[in-house]
Design an enzyme around this catalytic site. Sequence first.
Site, PDB file in Angstrom:
ATOM      1  N   HIS A 369      35.555  43.271  52.092  1.00 37.22           N
ATOM      2  CA  HIS A 369      35.842  43.285  50.657  1.00 37.22           C
ATOM      3  C   HIS A 369      37.180  42.661  50.287  1.00 37.22           C
ATOM      4  CE1 HIS A 369      32.498  45.653  49.005  1.00 37.22           C
ATOM      5  NE2 HIS A 369      32.526  46.353  50.123  1.00 37.22           N
ATOM      6  N   LYS A 560      41.485  47.290  34.862  1.00 39.98           N
ATOM      7  CA  LYS A 560      41.208  47.267  36.302  1.00 39.98           C
ATOM      8  C   LYS A 560      42.443  47.779  37.021  1.00 39.98           C
ATOM      9  CE  LYS A 560      40.278  42.939  36.018  1.00 39.98           C
ATOM     10  NZ  LYS A 560      39.308  42.138  36.737  1.00 39.98           N
ATOM     11  N   ARG A 561      42.334  47.953  38.324  1.00 37.92           N
ATOM     12  CA  ARG A 561      43.474  48.376  39.122  1.00 37.92           C
ATOM     13  C   ARG A 561      44.660  47.447  38.879  1.00 37.92           C
ATOM     14  NH1 ARG A 561      44.474  47.025  44.646  1.00 37.92           N
ATOM     15  NH2 ARG A 561      42.429  46.018  44.682  1.00 37.92           N
ATOM     16  N   LYS A 566      45.902  40.454  40.454  1.00 37.05           N
ATOM     17  CA  LYS A 566      44.986  40.528  39.311  1.00 37.05           C
ATOM     18  C   LYS A 566      45.646  39.999  38.036  1.00 37.05           C
ATOM     19  CE  LYS A 566      42.316  44.319  41.318  1.00 37.05           C
ATOM     20  NZ  LYS A 566      40.963  43.736  41.379  1.00 37.05           N
ATOM     21  N   THR A 668      33.387  43.405  39.976  1.00 40.77           N
ATOM     22  CA  THR A 668      32.154  43.816  39.284  1.00 40.77           C
ATOM     23  C   THR A 668      32.434  44.128  37.814  1.00 40.77           C
ATOM     24  OG1 THR A 668      32.487  46.089  40.069  1.00 40.77           O
ATOM     25  CG2 THR A 668      30.978  44.691  41.331  1.00 40.77           C
ATOM     26  N   LYS A 672      30.049  43.691  34.379  1.00 40.08           N
ATOM     27  CA  LYS A 672      29.775  44.736  33.389  1.00 40.08           C
ATOM     28  C   LYS A 672      30.117  44.259  31.976  1.00 40.08           C
ATOM     29  CE  LYS A 672      30.808  48.305  36.815  1.00 40.08           C
ATOM     30  NZ  LYS A 672      31.904  48.066  37.717  1.00 40.08           N
TER      31      LYS A 672
END
Length: 824
Positions: A369, A560-561, A566, A668, A672
């Site tokens: 991952h 998100k985290r 990111k 993901t 969504k």
Amino acid sequence: MAKQQTKPPQKSGKNELKDNPLRENLHRLISTMLGNDFYPPRKDTFYNGIAYYVRERLIDRWLTAQRSYYHTKAKRVYYLSMEFLPGPFLQNYIINLQMEEECRKALEDSGFDLFQLAEEESDPGLGNGGLGRLASCYMDSLACLDIPSYGYGIRYDYGIFQQSIVNGYQIEMCDNWLMNGNPWEITRRNFLYTVKFYGRSEQYTDGQGKQRRRWVDTDNVSAMACDTLIPGYGTNTVNNMRLWAAMSSKDFNLQFFNHGDYMKAMEAKVLTENISKVLYPSDEAEQGKELRLKQQYFFVAATFQDIMRRYKKKHDSFDDLPNLVAVQLNDTHPSISIAELMRILVDDEGIEWEAAWNLCVRTFAYTNHTVLPEALETWPASLLGRLLPRHLEIIYEINHRFLQEVEKRHPGDDAMLSRMSIIQEGAEKYVRMAHLAIVGSHSVNGVAALHTKILKTDLFKEFDMFFPGKFKNITNGTTQRRWLLQANPGLSKFITSTIGAGWVRDLYELKKLIPHADDKKFRSSWRKIKLENKKLLADYILKKTGVKVNEHSMFDMQTKRIHEYKRQLLNLLHVITLYNRIKENTASSSVSRTVIFGGKAAPGYFMAKLIIKLINSVAAKVNADPDIKERLKVVFLPNYCVSQAEKIISAADLSEQISTAGLEASGTGNMKFALNGALTIGTLDGANIEIMEEVGEENIFIFGLKVDEIESLKNNGYNPYEYYEHDPELKKAVDMIASGYFSPEKTDLFVPVKKALLDYGDRYFLMADYRDFIDCQEKVNKVYTDKEVWTRRSIMNTANMGKFSSDRAVMEYANNIWNVGKIK
């Protein structure tokens, strides 16, 4: 909240309860299972009552499913994951069991509806982010597809933490998610397995005169099974998520207790049960590292005792093990499983090494991952050898035999041996758990096409050459049952009324929406549903943060985290640039934006926590500025979790998927958001590429450097100062951060942010991607001003998301890796 009634509801006949047997059954459960009276009605009482009402149906179906698995001698999938992130269960169960109307009738005259009761349920603290949520989506799909399966993990007493924001800073608080009990959990005190730690490995001679090894003088812990049932939608299949709770094998010491040393009396019990106390304890200290490794082995050891118990019910030989057992390792956390299965087969069952290794490799498959080297787990050999002495011996033997094979193919290539070795040599030896998982599995998969390409051509290229065909791609997916049917009931009903309900089990059915994208009336209805969702979210934001937002503004989401790769910071640079343009009257568009952030930072991650503080400081400045008015609002929603995500995702206009190209394995959240009609602005990273291919380049906003361009910049000497010095808007935004403009109370607070962007090399290429990102946001504004064009693109996103169902992903695993079929 519904007001409690002060007098009994009026009865319609002499024996009112008999008029509604569903309500009678609910009242019976409240009385017999909870020991409560159903009058006067209380929310917590009726929540638990309806939970037990649903649970009865679940258990009936689960028992039937288990009997059919044994009867048909079905091959089972065992999905091992350090975390699951299922979200609240009540609504999901009612939807999948198709009990909504039945439950509504059972609640007649109670004063409560299902939505009110669902609000009583806490998010289970069993996971943290995408890894756990993916595992839960796959559990849903496994049940929907009638595939016999178990999910295995740890039943944590406390989640990672509850996040609150105090003066803009993240504050971590205990996530006591079990405080009010858990009606969905079935504790199996008859399933107690002994898990061993420490001790030593010794050689001995068995009854047949063979030299063997055994693990002795161990400290023992008991693992108790805690089951949560997972039903499929539109099928009778109910599978099982079995999580392990640590139970001390030692009761409290009565001698210490009688002498008044109460702490010492409980010490051994408390230390033992710490194993399942908290998800991801900090590993900064040596004790934290040891506890994490203990957690991993604890759930692996209990799981394999359970698997072997089930297998041995019907089989005396292990020859059929890979034909009846498929074990999927969800990332490297459970990869100690490979050494554990070898220990069981060789030490406990007396199988010869070569035969045991053949069974082992054919049983395991491994999902990677991450491409971040620091996220690929390694354990100090000294720690692993102290905690699991026999397992370290087995790992050394696996590595020795593997390197002999490498040497045969690459004689004299010591560099190759070093790169591929499971043991990382140095002043201190480390065990590379990803290498162990690759060597010990028959299949290794990435989770997006780009991610798998990077694994095969860069990160694990020697392994791909050595094991041709072992590396595969299975792009992640998400379950439409929770993330559209449940999270967005208004849009779900509208879609079903237009094309039927087939999409709930076959997401490719959404393609039937494509012709309707050109229907003006259909687009108008689509917009109205989105606006209603935005109104609901605006109310939630006001309640949670005190910030009033305009539901007619563009809802621009990045939830998100919190991690530097990111690039929440890049998003914030755009916010500051937009703020400056509005202040200077140079904004090219009149589009109003509400920029919404959410996510948790790891407690020990300094820069991620500083970014949260910066987001909140920018928000405070922007939201209080009278010059800005309704043009721009910034919100940080605390304690991002599944139940909050359901409220956010259905209301999004724009989805920010802006990670540095090549670093996001898949994602993901991007799926969504697009499924619910949000348009994506993103880099060519992870599954964004495949989303673009499915929805069409005209229906997504792509910007930024590609993977090869980033590599070229690195190789040619990337200098972030060049971008900073030659872009006045970028320079101004960065300088405002560092100068104390957003932190007048402590002007140097955000200096580390500027240093990371400039002095420390801008590891995630924000400076290089900034201008393209700003220009791309201008394209977003231009499209958003044309509501008809935007709505058409929104519909096209939803219509083309069939590929990103977790059902498709699970069927690929079933067909290409596990070799399992459906069982009715």
